[in-house]
Motif scaffolding. Structure first.
Motif, mmCIF file in Angstrom:
data_model
loop_
_atom_site.group_PDB
_atom_site.id
_atom_site.type_symbol
_atom_site.label_atom_id
_atom_site.label_comp_id
_atom_site.label_asym_id
_atom_site.label_seq_id
_atom_site.Cartn_x
_atom_site.Cartn_y
_atom_site.Cartn_z
ATOM 1 N N LYS A 1 -10.688 -32.526 -65.344
ATOM 2 C CA LYS A 1 -11.714 -32.303 -66.480
ATOM 3 C C LYS A 1 -12.273 -33.732 -66.420
ATOM 4 C CE LYS A 1 -9.910 -28.649 -69.082
ATOM 5 N NZ LYS A 1 -9.472 -28.094 -70.359
ATOM 6 N N LEU A 2 -11.407 -34.872 -66.481
ATOM 7 C CA LEU A 2 -11.905 -36.204 -66.617
ATOM 8 C C LEU A 2 -12.588 -36.583 -65.519
ATOM 9 C CD1 LEU A 2 -11.653 -38.990 -67.783
ATOM 10 C CD2 LEU A 2 -9.471 -39.307 -66.581
ATOM 11 N N LEU A 3 -12.039 -36.278 -64.169
ATOM 12 C CA LEU A 3 -12.892 -36.596 -62.987
ATOM 13 C C LEU A 3 -14.584 -36.012 -62.873
ATOM 14 C CD1 LEU A 3 -10.204 -36.263 -60.220
ATOM 15 C CD2 LEU A 3 -11.045 -38.314 -61.149
ATOM 16 N N ASN A 4 -14.458 -34.642 -63.500
ATOM 17 C CA ASN A 4 -15.685 -34.090 -63.451
ATOM 18 C C ASN A 4 -16.570 -34.759 -64.478
ATOM 19 O OD1 ASN A 4 -15.000 -32.094 -61.827
ATOM 20 N ND2 ASN A 4 -14.321 -30.508 -63.480
ATOM 21 N N HIS A 5 -15.994 -35.287 -65.672
ATOM 22 C CA HIS A 5 -16.828 -36.080 -66.676
ATOM 23 C C HIS A 5 -17.215 -37.419 -66.349
ATOM 24 C CE1 HIS A 5 -17.908 -37.397 -70.733
ATOM 25 N NE2 HIS A 5 -17.294 -38.550 -70.598
ATOM 26 N N LEU A 6 -16.438 -37.915 -65.380
ATOM 27 C CA LEU A 6 -16.923 -39.187 -64.912
ATOM 28 C C LEU A 6 -17.669 -38.902 -63.465
ATOM 29 C CD1 LEU A 6 -13.289 -41.135 -65.025
ATOM 30 C CD2 LEU A 6 -15.237 -41.477 -66.532
ATOM 31 N N ASP A 7 -17.734 -37.951 -62.993
ATOM 32 C CA ASP A 7 -18.443 -37.515 -61.685
ATOM 33 C C ASP A 7 -18.061 -38.578 -60.555
ATOM 34 O OD1 ASP A 7 -20.583 -36.292 -60.300
ATOM 35 O OD2 ASP A 7 -21.965 -37.784 -60.748
ATOM 36 N N VAL A 8 -16.797 -38.377 -60.401
ATOM 37 C CA VAL A 8 -16.294 -38.994 -59.205
ATOM 38 C C VAL A 8 -15.099 -37.965 -58.350
ATOM 39 C CG1 VAL A 8 -16.214 -41.333 -60.029
ATOM 40 C CG2 VAL A 8 -14.337 -39.928 -60.632
ATOM 41 N N GLN A 9 -15.053 -38.012 -57.267
ATOM 42 C CA GLN A 9 -13.950 -37.375 -56.646
ATOM 43 C C GLN A 9 -12.567 -37.905 -56.602
ATOM 44 O OE1 GLN A 9 -15.030 -34.573 -54.895
ATOM 45 N NE2 GLN A 9 -17.048 -34.977 -55.982
ATOM 46 N N PRO A 10 -11.620 -36.974 -56.465
ATOM 47 C CA PRO A 10 -10.186 -37.559 -56.621
ATOM 48 C C PRO A 10 -10.067 -38.687 -55.651
ATOM 49 C CG PRO A 10 -10.396 -35.247 -56.495
ATOM 50 C CD PRO A 10 -11.508 -35.563 -56.337
ATOM 51 N N GLU A 11 -10.576 -38.733 -54.333
ATOM 52 C CA GLU A 11 -10.355 -39.827 -53.263
ATOM 53 C C GLU A 11 -11.084 -41.155 -54.031
ATOM 54 O OE1 GLU A 11 -11.823 -36.996 -52.673
ATOM 55 O OE2 GLU A 11 -10.232 -35.968 -51.615
ATOM 56 N N GLU A 12 -11.832 -41.189 -54.958
ATOM 57 C CA GLU A 12 -12.479 -42.281 -55.536
ATOM 58 C C GLU A 12 -11.653 -42.735 -57.041
ATOM 59 O OE1 GLU A 12 -17.195 -41.474 -54.470
ATOM 60 O OE2 GLU A 12 -16.257 -40.106 -56.100
ATOM 61 N N PHE A 13 -10.673 -42.316 -57.024
ATOM 62 C CA PHE A 13 -9.911 -42.438 -58.504
ATOM 63 C C PHE A 13 -8.577 -42.956 -58.292
ATOM 64 C CE2 PHE A 13 -7.640 -40.532 -62.136
ATOM 65 C CZ PHE A 13 -8.311 -41.020 -63.236
ATOM 66 N N LEU A 14 -7.994 -43.896 -59.087
ATOM 67 C CA LEU A 14 -6.707 -44.404 -58.967
ATOM 68 C C LEU A 14 -6.332 -44.391 -60.445
ATOM 69 C CD1 LEU A 14 -4.481 -46.192 -57.787
ATOM 70 C CD2 LEU A 14 -5.952 -48.220 -58.338
ATOM 71 N N ILE A 15 -5.018 -43.955 -60.705
ATOM 72 C CA ILE A 15 -4.293 -44.085 -61.908
ATOM 73 C C ILE A 15 -3.366 -45.065 -61.769
ATOM 74 C CG2 ILE A 15 -2.706 -42.271 -61.212
ATOM 75 C CD1 ILE A 15 -3.993 -42.995 -64.899
ATOM 76 N N VAL A 16 -3.242 -45.877 -62.962
ATOM 77 C CA VAL A 16 -2.015 -47.148 -63.079
ATOM 78 C C VAL A 16 -1.265 -46.735 -64.323
ATOM 79 C CG1 VAL A 16 -1.506 -49.316 -63.214
ATOM 80 C CG2 VAL A 16 -3.490 -48.667 -61.882
ATOM 81 N N GLY A 17 -0.117 -46.443 -64.193
ATOM 82 C CA GLY A 17 0.667 -45.990 -65.230
ATOM 83 C C GLY A 17 2.254 -46.139 -65.112
ATOM 84 N N ASN A 18 3.007 -46.013 -66.160
ATOM 85 C CA ASN A 18 4.453 -46.295 -66.118
ATOM 86 C C ASN A 18 5.163 -44.950 -66.060
ATOM 87 O OD1 ASN A 18 3.770 -45.568 -68.961
ATOM 88 N ND2 ASN A 18 5.856 -45.446 -69.101
ATOM 89 N N SER A 19 4.470 -43.853 -66.064
ATOM 90 C CA SER A 19 5.245 -42.486 -65.917
ATOM 91 C C SER A 19 4.945 -41.623 -64.605
ATOM 92 C CB SER A 19 4.711 -41.609 -67.157
ATOM 93 O OG SER A 19 5.340 -40.148 -67.097
ATOM 94 N N LEU A 20 5.845 -41.435 -63.892
ATOM 95 C CA LEU A 20 5.618 -40.594 -62.992
ATOM 96 C C LEU A 20 5.313 -39.199 -63.261
ATOM 97 C CD1 LEU A 20 8.822 -41.380 -60.513
ATOM 98 C CD2 LEU A 20 6.321 -42.209 -60.046
ATOM 99 N N LYS A 21 5.725 -38.578 -64.277
ATOM 100 C CA LYS A 21 5.432 -37.310 -64.737
ATOM 101 C C LYS A 21 4.005 -37.218 -64.969
ATOM 102 C CE LYS A 21 7.098 -33.733 -67.852
ATOM 103 N NZ LYS A 21 8.172 -33.335 -68.740
ATOM 104 N N SER A 22 3.646 -38.138 -66.081
ATOM 105 C CA SER A 22 2.465 -37.934 -66.638
ATOM 106 C C SER A 22 1.116 -38.687 -66.047
ATOM 107 C CB SER A 22 2.817 -38.500 -68.119
ATOM 108 O OG SER A 22 3.466 -37.723 -68.945
ATOM 109 N N ASP A 23 1.561 -39.691 -65.522
ATOM 110 C CA ASP A 23 0.470 -40.478 -64.830
ATOM 111 C C ASP A 23 0.208 -40.408 -63.342
ATOM 112 O OD1 ASP A 23 -0.010 -41.661 -67.334
ATOM 113 O OD2 ASP A 23 1.686 -43.035 -66.745
ATOM 114 N N ILE A 24 1.318 -40.452 -62.501
ATOM 115 C CA ILE A 24 1.187 -40.560 -61.296
ATOM 116 C C ILE A 24 1.141 -38.975 -60.268
ATOM 117 C CG2 ILE A 24 2.156 -41.479 -59.185
ATOM 118 C CD1 ILE A 24 1.096 -43.349 -61.136
#
Length: 230
Positions: A158-181
């Motif tokens: 849903k966030l990617l759709n809102h930002l109008d980007v493809q998954p390949e254009e998106f990077l997440i930086v976070g401390n949680s493997l479960k919730s972020d990565i």
């Protein structure tokens, strides 16, 4: 495709969070140590939190409600009003806590701001997360702030759709493997994991992530260097 959007988790990625929960827990255990041993109270509290996630979500308010429920249960409903009042006070103290930025956060955001769209993608209580972001002084670096009730692949979609980007254009930086990565990798995006020294038991996963789109680093400065080298 070139990377367009970098999302940052907030708690324990941009600023310190989990250690304050642990401090509050220790005070909570002290209120009830005449009933059970601290490790027993901790087990009871964790069970309550797990059962309440679907109802209350995440954050200090949910945590405070779970503390009250746990205290009432293990005391068989015999808590004195002053103990209940103290539990409420513990929650208020945590909500009013100063925001402590993790070392290297602002310099990283400054370095990436002109090259990418930066967003916050975090979960928790709306008012509390908005308060922390405001007190952090980091609002101006972010093009968008997404405070999510949950962080499953469909939520990131849903966030990617809102930002109008493809998954390949998106990077997440976070401390949680479960919730972020892991959820972002499942969609085909990129993930940089920065382990934090304190981690909530219910957010841990025992899994080894192997993907060419995944990196684990020791600091947000190292994450910045990886991104700049992509």
């Amino acid at each position: 495709m070139p990377l367009k959007v970098i999302a940052f988790d907030a708690d324990d990625t941009l600023w310190v969070n989990e250690p304050y929960f642990r401090e509050t827990e220790m005070k909570f255990f002290g209120l009830l140590d005449h009933l059970l041993e601290p490790h027993e109270i901790e087990r009871e509290l964790l069970t309550t939190e797990a059962n309440n996630i679907a109802l209350y979500g995440y954050g200090v308010k949910a945590f405070t409600l779970s503390m009250m429920e746990t205290a009432l249960r293990i005391s068989n409903g015999s808590l004195e009003s002053k103990v209940i009042a103290r539990i409420i006070e513990l929650g208020r103290e945590q909500l009013d806590h100063d925001v402590e930025l993790i070392d290297g956060v602002e310099e990283t955001l400054k370095a990436l701001y002109d090259q990418y769209r930066l967003v916050v993608a975090t979960k928790g209580d709306l008012l509390d997360q908005e308060r922390k972001l405001r007190k952090s002084g980091l609002e101006g670096y972010f093009h968008h702030v997404e405070i999510m009730s949950e962080k499953a692949p469909e939520d990131y979609s849903k966030l990617l759709n809102h930002l109008d980007v493809q998954p390949e254009e998106f990077l997440i930086v976070g401390n949680s493997l479960k919730s972020d990565i892991i959820p972002v990798l499942k969609l085909g995006g990129y993930g940089i994991h920065i382990p934090f020294h304190t981690h909530w038991s219910l957010d841990k996963v025992d899994v080894k992530v192997e993907s060419p789109k995944f990196r684990e680093v020791s600091s947000i400065r190292e994450a910045k260097d990886v991104i700049c080298g992509m």
